[in-house]
Motif scaffolding. Structure first.
Motif, PDB file in Angstrom:
ATOM      1  N   HIS A 199     -16.951 -25.320  26.646  1.00  0.00           N
ATOM      2  CA  HIS A 199     -16.033 -25.824  25.223  1.00  0.00           C
ATOM      3  C   HIS A 199     -15.879 -24.792  24.786  1.00  0.00           C
ATOM      4  N   GLY A 200     -15.238 -23.397  25.443  1.00  0.00           N
ATOM      5  CA  GLY A 200     -14.672 -22.704  25.027  1.00  0.00           C
ATOM      6  C   GLY A 200     -15.290 -21.653  24.878  1.00  0.00           C
ATOM      7  N   GLN A 201     -16.749 -21.388  24.934  1.00  0.00           N
ATOM      8  CA  GLN A 201     -18.284 -20.913  24.590  1.00  0.00           C
ATOM      9  C   GLN A 201     -18.748 -20.303  25.258  1.00  0.00           C
ATOM     10  N   GLY A 202     -19.211 -18.906  25.743  1.00  0.00           N
ATOM     11  CA  GLY A 202     -20.061 -18.688  26.554  1.00  0.00           C
ATOM     12  C   GLY A 202     -21.521 -18.883  26.450  1.00  0.00           C
ATOM     13  N   ILE A 203     -22.090 -19.683  27.230  1.00  0.00           N
ATOM     14  CA  ILE A 203     -23.597 -20.671  27.375  1.00  0.00           C
ATOM     15  C   ILE A 203     -23.975 -20.014  28.357  1.00  0.00           C
ATOM     16  N   ALA A 204     -25.449 -19.441  28.201  1.00  0.00           N
ATOM     17  CA  ALA A 204     -26.458 -19.050  29.382  1.00  0.00           C
ATOM     18  C   ALA A 204     -27.436 -20.397  29.012  1.00  0.00           C
ATOM     19  N   LEU A 205     -27.929 -20.381  30.873  1.00  0.00           N
ATOM     20  CA  LEU A 205     -28.258 -21.692  31.180  1.00  0.00           C
ATOM     21  C   LEU A 205     -29.575 -21.289  31.464  1.00  0.00           C
ATOM     22  N   PHE A 206     -30.600 -22.074  31.150  1.00  0.00           N
ATOM     23  CA  PHE A 206     -31.573 -21.511  31.539  1.00  0.00           C
ATOM     24  C   PHE A 206     -32.944 -22.451  31.987  1.00  0.00           C
ATOM     25  N   ARG A 207     -33.311 -22.899  33.262  1.00  0.00           N
ATOM     26  CA  ARG A 207     -34.011 -23.771  33.931  1.00  0.00           C
ATOM     27  C   ARG A 207     -35.175 -23.263  34.298  1.00  0.00           C
ATOM     28  N   LEU A 208     -36.653 -23.759  33.582  1.00  0.00           N
ATOM     29  CA  LEU A 208     -37.954 -23.985  33.748  1.00  0.00           C
ATOM     30  C   LEU A 208     -38.774 -25.126  34.857  1.00  0.00           C
ATOM     31  N   PRO A 209     -40.150 -24.105  35.284  1.00  0.00           N
ATOM     32  CA  PRO A 209     -40.242 -24.804  36.273  1.00  0.00           C
ATOM     33  C   PRO A 209     -40.458 -26.032  35.986  1.00  0.00           C
ATOM     34  N   ASP A 210     -40.459 -26.843  35.168  1.00  0.00           N
ATOM     35  CA  ASP A 210     -40.457 -28.675  34.912  1.00  0.00           C
ATOM     36  C   ASP A 210     -39.488 -28.499  34.493  1.00  0.00           C
ATOM     37  N   ASP A 211     -38.604 -27.807  35.091  1.00  0.00           N
ATOM     38  CA  ASP A 211     -37.650 -28.764  35.541  1.00  0.00           C
ATOM     39  C   ASP A 211     -36.005 -28.860  34.418  1.00  0.00           C
ATOM     40  N   HIS A 212     -36.938 -28.451  33.470  1.00  0.00           N
ATOM     41  CA  HIS A 212     -36.252 -28.705  31.548  1.00  0.00           C
ATOM     42  C   HIS A 212     -35.203 -27.926  31.452  1.00  0.00           C
ATOM     43  N   VAL A 213     -33.630 -27.808  31.477  1.00  0.00           N
ATOM     44  CA  VAL A 213     -32.991 -26.850  31.146  1.00  0.00           C
ATOM     45  C   VAL A 213     -32.633 -26.783  29.655  1.00  0.00           C
ATOM     46  N   TYR A 214     -32.254 -25.587  29.380  1.00  0.00           N
ATOM     47  CA  TYR A 214     -31.512 -25.114  27.726  1.00  0.00           C
ATOM     48  C   TYR A 214     -30.609 -24.303  27.938  1.00  0.00           C
ATOM     49  N   ALA A 215     -30.083 -24.689  27.461  1.00  0.00           N
ATOM     50  CA  ALA A 215     -28.522 -24.150  26.713  1.00  0.00           C
ATOM     51  C   ALA A 215     -28.589 -23.484  25.125  1.00  0.00           C
ATOM     52  N   LEU A 216     -28.171 -22.203  25.679  1.00  0.00           N
ATOM     53  CA  LEU A 216     -28.191 -21.245  24.513  1.00  0.00           C
ATOM     54  C   LEU A 216     -26.483 -20.455  24.250  1.00  0.00           C
ATOM     55  N   GLY A 217     -26.073 -19.777  23.353  1.00  0.00           N
ATOM     56  CA  GLY A 217     -25.106 -18.993  23.486  1.00  0.00           C
ATOM     57  C   GLY A 217     -25.661 -17.738  24.398  1.00  0.00           C
ATOM     58  N   ASN A 218     -24.763 -17.441  24.876  1.00  0.00           N
ATOM     59  CA  ASN A 218     -24.385 -15.814  25.739  1.00  0.00           C
ATOM     60  C   ASN A 218     -24.265 -14.545  24.699  1.00  0.00           C
ATOM     61  N   HIS A 219     -25.042 -14.617  23.616  1.00  0.00           N
ATOM     62  CA  HIS A 219     -24.551 -13.299  23.114  1.00  0.00           C
ATOM     63  C   HIS A 219     -25.958 -12.586  22.709  1.00  0.00           C
ATOM     64  N   ASP A 220     -25.937 -11.225  22.588  1.00  0.00           N
ATOM     65  CA  ASP A 220     -26.987 -11.717  21.729  1.00  0.00           C
ATOM     66  C   ASP A 220     -26.808 -10.781  20.518  1.00  0.00           C
ATOM     67  N   PRO A 221     -27.028 -11.380  19.762  1.00  0.00           N
ATOM     68  CA  PRO A 221     -26.412 -10.701  18.043  1.00  0.00           C
ATOM     69  C   PRO A 221     -27.041  -9.666  17.392  1.00  0.00           C
ATOM     70  N   PHE A 222     -27.801  -8.574  18.538  1.00  0.00           N
ATOM     71  CA  PHE A 222     -28.458  -7.976  17.758  1.00  0.00           C
ATOM     72  C   PHE A 222     -27.523  -6.006  18.779  1.00  0.00           C
ATOM     73  N   SER A 223     -27.959  -6.043  20.029  1.00  0.00           N
ATOM     74  CA  SER A 223     -26.693  -5.854  20.213  1.00  0.00           C
ATOM     75  C   SER A 223     -25.270  -5.840  20.679  1.00  0.00           C
ATOM     76  N   ARG A 224     -24.733  -6.948  20.568  1.00  0.00           N
ATOM     77  CA  ARG A 224     -23.119  -7.579  20.185  1.00  0.00           C
ATOM     78  C   ARG A 224     -22.672  -7.762  21.349  1.00  0.00           C
ATOM     79  N   ALA A 225     -22.880  -7.481  22.322  1.00  0.00           N
ATOM     80  CA  ALA A 225     -22.339  -7.183  23.445  1.00  0.00           C
ATOM     81  C   ALA A 225     -23.382  -7.442  25.206  1.00  0.00           C
ATOM     82  N   THR A 226     -24.556  -7.670  24.807  1.00  0.00           N
ATOM     83  CA  THR A 226     -25.329  -8.236  25.705  1.00  0.00           C
ATOM     84  C   THR A 226     -25.562  -9.721  25.941  1.00  0.00           C
TER      85      THR A 226
END
Length: 114
Positions: A25-52
């Motif tokens: 959707h035009g946004q940088g997303i970070a996907l994470f899969r846990l061992p139980d196969d649950h998948v989470y999606a967060l914005g891929n931007h660290d608000p503290f470093s503003r670049a990481t």
């Protein structure tokens, strides 16, 4: 399938407890899969470093809360809500995720997460 859901990858392409980046959707997303196969999606931007990118962070559990720790400053973000565990007033966007026939789909940003 609604056009609100964007197919990103197959579930088996995601390594458990490792993040990957995607453009959804035009946004940088970070996907994470846990061992139980649950998948989470967060914005891929660290608000503290503003670049990481958070997708490079370390995934773990703290008091039964799944989190990703920013690679730059190690702030931990709850994978379910996007809230920073050390500074709850800070958060990152959280996106809806579902898996259909082994395909990870990312939906719209959750407005109730923050």
């Amino acid at each position: 399938m609604s056009e609100d859901w964007h197919p990103v990858c197959r579930l088996d392409e995601l390594e458990p407890e490792r993040g990957v980046a995607a453009l959804v959707h035009g946004q940088g997303i970070a996907l994470f899969r846990l061992p139980d196969d649950h998948v989470y999606a967060l914005g891929n931007h660290d608000p503290f470093s503003r670049a990481t990118p958070l997708s490079k962070g370390i995934v773990g559990m703290r008091d039964a809360v799944p989190f990703v720790a920013s690679p730059a400053h190690r702030h931990a973000f709850d994978l379910r809500t996007g809230r920073c565990l050390e500074e709850p007033s800070t958060h990152v966007p959280v996106y809806e995720v579902k898996i259909v026939a082994g395909v990870v789909l990312v939906g719209q940003r959750r407005v109730d997460a923050a």
